[in-house]
Write a protein that holds these residues in place. Structure first.
Motif, PDB file in Angstrom:
ATOM      1  N   VAL A  17       4.267  60.881 -10.187  1.00  0.00           N
ATOM      2  CA  VAL A  17       5.067  59.712 -10.563  1.00  0.00           C
ATOM      3  C   VAL A  17       4.144  58.529 -10.875  1.00  0.00           C
ATOM      4  N   ILE A  18       3.138  58.325 -10.035  1.00  0.00           N
ATOM      5  CA  ILE A  18       2.182  57.232 -10.259  1.00  0.00           C
ATOM      6  C   ILE A  18       1.425  57.439 -11.566  1.00  0.00           C
ATOM      7  N   PHE A  19       0.901  58.673 -11.769  1.00  0.00           N
ATOM      8  CA  PHE A  19       0.151  58.953 -12.994  1.00  0.00           C
ATOM      9  C   PHE A  19       1.045  58.855 -14.230  1.00  0.00           C
ATOM     10  N   GLY A  20       2.292  59.283 -14.096  1.00  0.00           N
ATOM     11  CA  GLY A  20       3.229  59.187 -15.215  1.00  0.00           C
ATOM     12  C   GLY A  20       3.488  57.743 -15.611  1.00  0.00           C
ATOM     13  N   ALA A  21       3.679  56.895 -14.611  1.00  0.00           N
ATOM     14  CA  ALA A  21       3.895  55.466 -14.895  1.00  0.00           C
ATOM     15  C   ALA A  21       2.626  54.841 -15.471  1.00  0.00           C
ATOM     16  N   PHE A  22       1.488  55.209 -14.908  1.00  0.00           N
ATOM     17  CA  PHE A  22       0.206  54.708 -15.393  1.00  0.00           C
ATOM     18  C   PHE A  22      -0.008  55.090 -16.849  1.00  0.00           C
ATOM     19  N   GLY A  23       0.285  56.356 -17.173  1.00  0.00           N
ATOM     20  CA  GLY A  23       0.112  56.838 -18.538  1.00  0.00           C
ATOM     21  C   GLY A  23       1.081  56.189 -19.511  1.00  0.00           C
ATOM     22  N   LYS A  28      -0.806  53.234 -22.442  1.00  0.00           N
ATOM     23  CA  LYS A  28      -0.099  53.414 -23.719  1.00  0.00           C
ATOM     24  C   LYS A  28      -0.873  52.883 -24.920  1.00  0.00           C
ATOM     25  N   LYS A  29      -1.494  51.731 -24.777  1.00  0.00           N
ATOM     26  CA  LYS A  29      -2.227  51.135 -25.897  1.00  0.00           C
ATOM     27  C   LYS A  29      -3.643  51.688 -26.038  1.00  0.00           C
ATOM     28  N   ARG A  30      -4.131  52.347 -25.001  1.00  0.00           N
ATOM     29  CA  ARG A  30      -5.510  52.872 -25.021  1.00  0.00           C
ATOM     30  C   ARG A  30      -5.600  54.299 -25.536  1.00  0.00           C
ATOM     31  N   LEU A  31      -4.491  55.040 -25.439  1.00  0.00           N
ATOM     32  CA  LEU A  31      -4.518  56.461 -25.784  1.00  0.00           C
ATOM     33  C   LEU A  31      -3.897  56.700 -27.150  1.00  0.00           C
ATOM     34  N   SER A  32      -4.457  57.656 -27.865  1.00  0.00           N
ATOM     35  CA  SER A  32      -3.841  58.095 -29.116  1.00  0.00           C
ATOM     36  C   SER A  32      -2.568  58.866 -28.757  1.00  0.00           C
ATOM     37  N   GLU A  33      -1.780  59.182 -29.763  1.00  0.00           N
ATOM     38  CA  GLU A  33      -0.549  59.938 -29.523  1.00  0.00           C
ATOM     39  C   GLU A  33      -0.858  61.313 -28.927  1.00  0.00           C
ATOM     40  N   ASP A  34      -1.889  61.988 -29.450  1.00  0.00           N
ATOM     41  CA  ASP A  34      -2.276  63.299 -28.920  1.00  0.00           C
ATOM     42  C   ASP A  34      -2.769  63.200 -27.477  1.00  0.00           C
ATOM     43  N   GLN A  35      -3.559  62.167 -27.204  1.00  0.00           N
ATOM     44  CA  GLN A  35      -4.052  61.973 -25.838  1.00  0.00           C
ATOM     45  C   GLN A  35      -2.893  61.707 -24.879  1.00  0.00           C
ATOM     46  N   GLN A  36      -1.945  60.914 -25.318  1.00  0.00           N
ATOM     47  CA  GLN A  36      -0.801  60.607 -24.465  1.00  0.00           C
ATOM     48  C   GLN A  36       0.021  61.872 -24.190  1.00  0.00           C
ATOM     49  N   LYS A  37       0.201  62.714 -25.211  1.00  0.00           N
ATOM     50  CA  LYS A  37       0.931  63.969 -25.016  1.00  0.00           C
ATOM     51  C   LYS A  37       0.202  64.878 -24.031  1.00  0.00           C
ATOM     52  N   SER A  38      -1.109  64.944 -24.143  1.00  0.00           N
ATOM     53  CA  SER A  38      -1.894  65.758 -23.212  1.00  0.00           C
ATOM     54  C   SER A  38      -1.771  65.228 -21.789  1.00  0.00           C
ATOM     55  N   ILE A  85      -7.169  67.844 -17.265  1.00  0.00           N
ATOM     56  CA  ILE A  85      -6.564  67.165 -18.419  1.00  0.00           C
ATOM     57  C   ILE A  85      -6.719  65.654 -18.275  1.00  0.00           C
ATOM     58  N   TYR A  86      -6.442  65.121 -17.094  1.00  0.00           N
ATOM     59  CA  TYR A  86      -6.601  63.677 -16.882  1.00  0.00           C
ATOM     60  C   TYR A  86      -8.039  63.255 -17.174  1.00  0.00           C
ATOM     61  N   ASP A  92     -12.274  60.825 -22.900  1.00  0.00           N
ATOM     62  CA  ASP A  92     -12.222  60.764 -24.365  1.00  0.00           C
ATOM     63  C   ASP A  92     -11.771  59.383 -24.838  1.00  0.00           C
ATOM     64  N   SER A  93     -10.891  58.756 -24.085  1.00  0.00           N
ATOM     65  CA  SER A  93     -10.374  57.440 -24.492  1.00  0.00           C
ATOM     66  C   SER A  93     -11.447  56.347 -24.444  1.00  0.00           C
ATOM     67  N   ILE A  94     -12.499  56.581 -23.671  1.00  0.00           N
ATOM     68  CA  ILE A  94     -13.599  55.600 -23.639  1.00  0.00           C
ATOM     69  C   ILE A  94     -14.808  56.089 -24.435  1.00  0.00           C
ATOM     70  N   GLY A  95     -14.624  57.196 -25.164  1.00  0.00           N
ATOM     71  CA  GLY A  95     -15.675  57.700 -26.039  1.00  0.00           C
ATOM     72  C   GLY A  95     -16.748  58.510 -25.347  1.00  0.00           C
ATOM     73  N   LYS A  96     -16.520  58.956 -24.130  1.00  0.00           N
ATOM     74  CA  LYS A  96     -17.508  59.759 -23.388  1.00  0.00           C
ATOM     75  C   LYS A  96     -16.833  61.005 -22.827  1.00  0.00           C
ATOM     76  N   LYS A  97     -16.299  61.827 -23.706  1.00  0.00           N
ATOM     77  CA  LYS A  97     -15.529  62.998 -23.298  1.00  0.00           C
ATOM     78  C   LYS A  97     -16.354  63.933 -22.424  1.00  0.00           C
ATOM     79  N   MET A  98     -15.788  64.275 -21.270  1.00  0.00           N
ATOM     80  CA  MET A  98     -16.432  65.203 -20.338  1.00  0.00           C
ATOM     81  C   MET A  98     -16.061  66.625 -20.756  1.00  0.00           C
ATOM     82  N   LYS A  99     -16.824  67.159 -21.712  1.00  0.00           N
ATOM     83  CA  LYS A  99     -16.502  68.449 -22.318  1.00  0.00           C
ATOM     84  C   LYS A  99     -16.554  69.603 -21.320  1.00  0.00           C
ATOM     85  N   PHE A 100     -17.303  69.443 -20.243  1.00  0.00           N
ATOM     86  CA  PHE A 100     -17.402  70.517 -19.259  1.00  0.00           C
ATOM     87  C   PHE A 100     -16.052  70.797 -18.598  1.00  0.00           C
TER      88      PHE A 100
END
Length: 133
Positions: A17-23, A28-38, A85-86, A92-100
């Motif tokens: 619930v907390i993460f859902g509200a946070f997201g 909302k303004k920091r994430l792309s539509e795809d990122q928000q869906k993920s 996923i989080y 990724d939203s800050i440009g340093k995607k943790m690909k591992f």
């Protein structure tokens, strides 16, 4: 064991619930539509598995190893699936995607599937025991 699974289920549910509200609001303004869906997928699966963990904790006596493994599959599966996923989305939203974290997500999904298979087997065994025909 039962109490642990109830507590973790409650914690996972509350955090979803907390993460859902946070997201939905703070990110909302920091994430792309795809990122928000993920991100929403991670939250949704976390809540689903918080609920099934609580249901398993109520239904199972945890005398069988397979019942204990079921609970642990849900706990570890959520940790690997949703939390990776989080991490992927936020990094990724800050440009340093943790690909591992990428390979950890499907591993978490596999563990969740194993949990569902074991849950189904165990709940069917309990149903047969309680309702012999």
């Amino acid at each position: 064991m039962k109490e642990l699974f109830l507590i973790v289920g409650g914690i996972y549910g509350g955090l979803s619930v907390i993460f859902g509200a946070f997201g939905a609001h703070a990110l909302k303004k920091r994430l792309s539509e795809d990122q928000q869906k993920s991100f929403e997928t991670g939250v949704r699966y976390q809540m689903y598995h918080a609920l099934i963990l609580i249901i398993a904790a109520i239904a199972f006596p945890f005398r069988e190893l397979s019942q204990q493994i079921t609970g642990w599959c849900f706990i570890i599966g959520v940790l690997f699936f949703s939390f990776s996923i989080y991490g992927l989305v936020l990094s990724d939203s800050i440009g340093k995607k943790m690909k591992f974290l990428g390979p950890i997500t499907p591993l978490g999904g596999l563990i969740l599937i194993i949990g569902w298979v074991l849950f189904t087997i165990n709940i069917a065994e309990i149903a047969v025991y309680l309702n012999p025909s």
